[in-house]
Design an enzyme around this catalytic site. Structure first.
Site, short mmCIF file in Angstrom:
data_model
loop_
_atom_site.label_atom_id
_atom_site.label_comp_id
_atom_site.label_asym_id
_atom_site.label_seq_id
_atom_site.Cartn_x
_atom_site.Cartn_y
_atom_site.Cartn_z
N CYS A 11 0.82 -1.20 0.00
CA CYS A 11 0.00 0.00 0.00
C CYS A 11 0.86 1.26 0.00
O CYS A 11 1.91 1.30 -0.67
CB CYS A 11 -0.99 -0.03 1.16
SG CYS A 11 -2.31 1.20 1.01
N ASP B 17 -2.87 1.11 10.36
CA ASP B 17 -4.04 1.94 10.59
C ASP B 17 -4.37 1.95 12.07
O ASP B 17 -4.68 2.98 12.65
CB ASP B 17 -5.23 1.45 9.78
CG ASP B 17 -5.34 2.25 8.50
OD1 ASP B 17 -4.51 2.02 7.60
OD2 ASP B 17 -6.21 3.14 8.43
C1 RUB Z 1 -3.54 3.18 3.82
C2 RUB Z 1 -2.85 2.17 4.68
C3 RUB Z 1 -1.55 2.61 5.29
C4 RUB Z 1 -1.82 3.11 6.72
C5 RUB Z 1 -0.62 3.80 7.31
O1 RUB Z 1 -4.87 2.77 3.51
O2 RUB Z 1 -3.32 1.10 4.94
O3 RUB Z 1 -0.66 1.54 5.38
O4 RUB Z 1 -2.91 4.01 6.71
O5 RUB Z 1 -0.31 4.96 6.57
P1 RUB Z 1 -5.81 3.81 2.74
P2 RUB Z 1 0.60 6.12 7.20
O6 RUB Z 1 -5.13 4.21 1.47
O7 RUB Z 1 -7.08 3.04 2.51
O8 RUB Z 1 -6.03 5.00 3.65
O9 RUB Z 1 1.88 5.48 7.64
O10 RUB Z 1 0.77 7.12 6.08
O11 RUB Z 1 -0.16 6.70 8.35
#
Ligand code: RUB
Length: 310
Positions: free
Chosen positions: A126, A195
Site C-alpha cells: 500500500c 491503521d
Molecule cells: C492506507 C494504509 C496505510 C496506513 C498507514 O490505507 O493502509 O498503510 O494508513 O499509513 P488507505 P501512514 O489508502 O485506505 O487510507 O503510515 O501514512 O499513516
C-alpha cells in the site's frame, strides 16, 4: 478545504488517505473550526465541537488515529471557563497534535532505518508514510537497497509508493498483489504501516497485509510494522474489536462486468496477528507486539481503569 464537512468528505472520498494524514487533517479541521467559530456562547461551542468531532469520526471507521487525533484536539475544552479559552485551547491542541504526528514519522524513519542493512531487499504494501520514511531514510544514509512494492488493488496506492520511492532515487519494483509469496523468496525484510494496533499487538492495515505477514513468516523474513503510538487503540483494551471498513463495490468492478447475481465483497483492511510481527517501530522506539498493552496503559494514565476517557 479545512471546513469540517469538506474535510470529512475528502477523507470519505480518499482524497485524504493514510492513517497519519487522516488524523492530522481531522485535527487541523477542528483547529480551524475553533479559530473561525462565529457563535457567542461556550455551551454552543462545546455542542458544535462535539457535532464536528462526530462528523469527522464517521468519515472512515477503521483508523483509530483519527479518533486519537480528535480526542487530543478537544481534550480539556469542557473544562474551559470561557468561549475564548476553549477556542484557544482547541486551536493550540490541534497544532500540537499535528506537530507531534509529523515528528513521530521522522523519529520512526530514524529508528526503523537502523534495521535496514546494506544490500537488503525490502517489501512494502500500500502507501504508508511511516514505512516509506524508514525506507527513504535508509537510502539517504547511503545503504544499497532494493524495494518491491505491491500494487494494492483496488485503489492501487502502490502507484503512489513506487513514484515516491523512484523520485527519492530508490531501486523500486512494482509487483501485483498475487506475486507476494513468489517474491518473498527474494526479500530480506518487510516494512508496512498501520491503521490501528490493538492492545494485543495485532496490526490492522491495508487488506493484504496479513498475506505479506503469512508469506514472510513462512519464508523466515522479518516483518516490521511502522506505527506512531496514536495508532494504538485504547478501546481494544476493553475487548472492543476494530471495525473493518467495507467500501463500495464500484471500486472492484466496472458496471456490467459481472452477472447481476454476483456478490462483491470489498473489505479494505485486515488483521495481522501479533505472532507474525517481529517488531513494531514507534516514535518511542522498537517494541515487541506484546509490549503494546503496557505502553498504552502508561500513556493513558490512571483514568483508563475507570474509563474516564471513553
Ligand atoms: C492506507 C494504509 C496505510 C496506513 C498507514 O490505507 O493502509 O498503510 O494508513 O499509513 P488507505 P501512514 O489508502 O485506505 O487510507 O503510515 O501514512 O499513516
Amino acid at each position: 478545504m479545512t471546513s469540517i464537512e469538506g474535510t470529512a468528505e475528502s477523507i470519505r472520498s480518499m482524497e485524504i488517505r493514510g492513517a497519519g494524514r487522516i488524523a492530522r487533517a481531522g485535527a487541523a479541521a477542528l483547529g480551524n473550526f475553533a479559530d473561525t467559530y462565529a457563535g457567542g456562547s461556550l455551551e454552543g461551542f462545546l455542542a458544535d465541537l462535539e457535532k464536528a468531532s462526530q462528523t469527522l469520526l464517521a468519515s472512515r471507521p477503521t483508523a483509530v488515529s483519527l479518533w486519537n487525533g480528535v480526542r487530543a484536539t478537544t481534550r480539556g475544552a469542557g473544562d474551559a471557563s470561557s468561549l475564548d479559552e476553549a477556542r484557544a485551547l482547541v486551536s493550540d491542541n490541534a497544532r500540537a497534535f499535528c506537530a507531534r504526528s509529523e515528528r513521530a514519522v521522522e523519529e520512526i524513519a530514524r529508528i526503523g532505518a537502523r534495521r535496514i542493512q546494506d544490500g537488503d531487499t525490502i517489501m512494502t504494501h500500500c502507501n504508508s508514510s511511516a514505512a516509506l520514511g524508514v525506507i527513504k531514510e535508509a537510502h539517504r544514509q547511503g545503504k544499497d537497497i532494493k524495494v518491491y512494492a505491491t500494487e494494492s488493488r483496488p485503489w492501487r496506492q502502490g502507484i503512489l509508493t513506487v513514484n515516491d520511492l523512484a523520485d527519492a532515487g530508490v531501486d523500486i519494483t512494482l509487483i501485483i498483489d498475487s506475486a507476494v509469496r513468489a517474491v518473498m523468496k527474494r526479500t530480506d525484510k518487510v516494512f508496512v504501516g498501520a491503521d490501528t494496533v490493538t492492545s494485543q499487538g495485532a496490526l490492522i492495515n491495508k487488506v493484504g497485509t496479513s498475506q505479506l505477514a503469512l508469506a514472510a513468516h513462512e519464508a523466515r523474513v522479518q516483518f516490521y510494522a511502522c506505527a506512531e503510538t496514536y495508532k494504538f487503540s485504547p478501546m481494544t483494551l476493553f475487548g472492543d474489536t476494530v471495525t473493518i471498513e467495507e467500501r463500495d463495490v464500484s471500486e472492484v468492478i466496472r458496471p456490467g462486468e459481472v452477472r447481476g447475481s454476483v456478490k462483491i465483497f470489498n473489505p479494505v483492511f485486515d488483521s495481522t496477528p501479533a505472532s507474525y510481527i517481529d517488531a513494531i517501530i514507534t516514535e518511542l522506539g522498537m517494541m515487541s507486539p506484546g509490549s503494546v498493552y503496557g505502553v498504552m496503559v502508561k500513556q493513558l494514565g490512571d483514568g483508563i481503569f475507570n474509563q474516564e476517557l471513553f
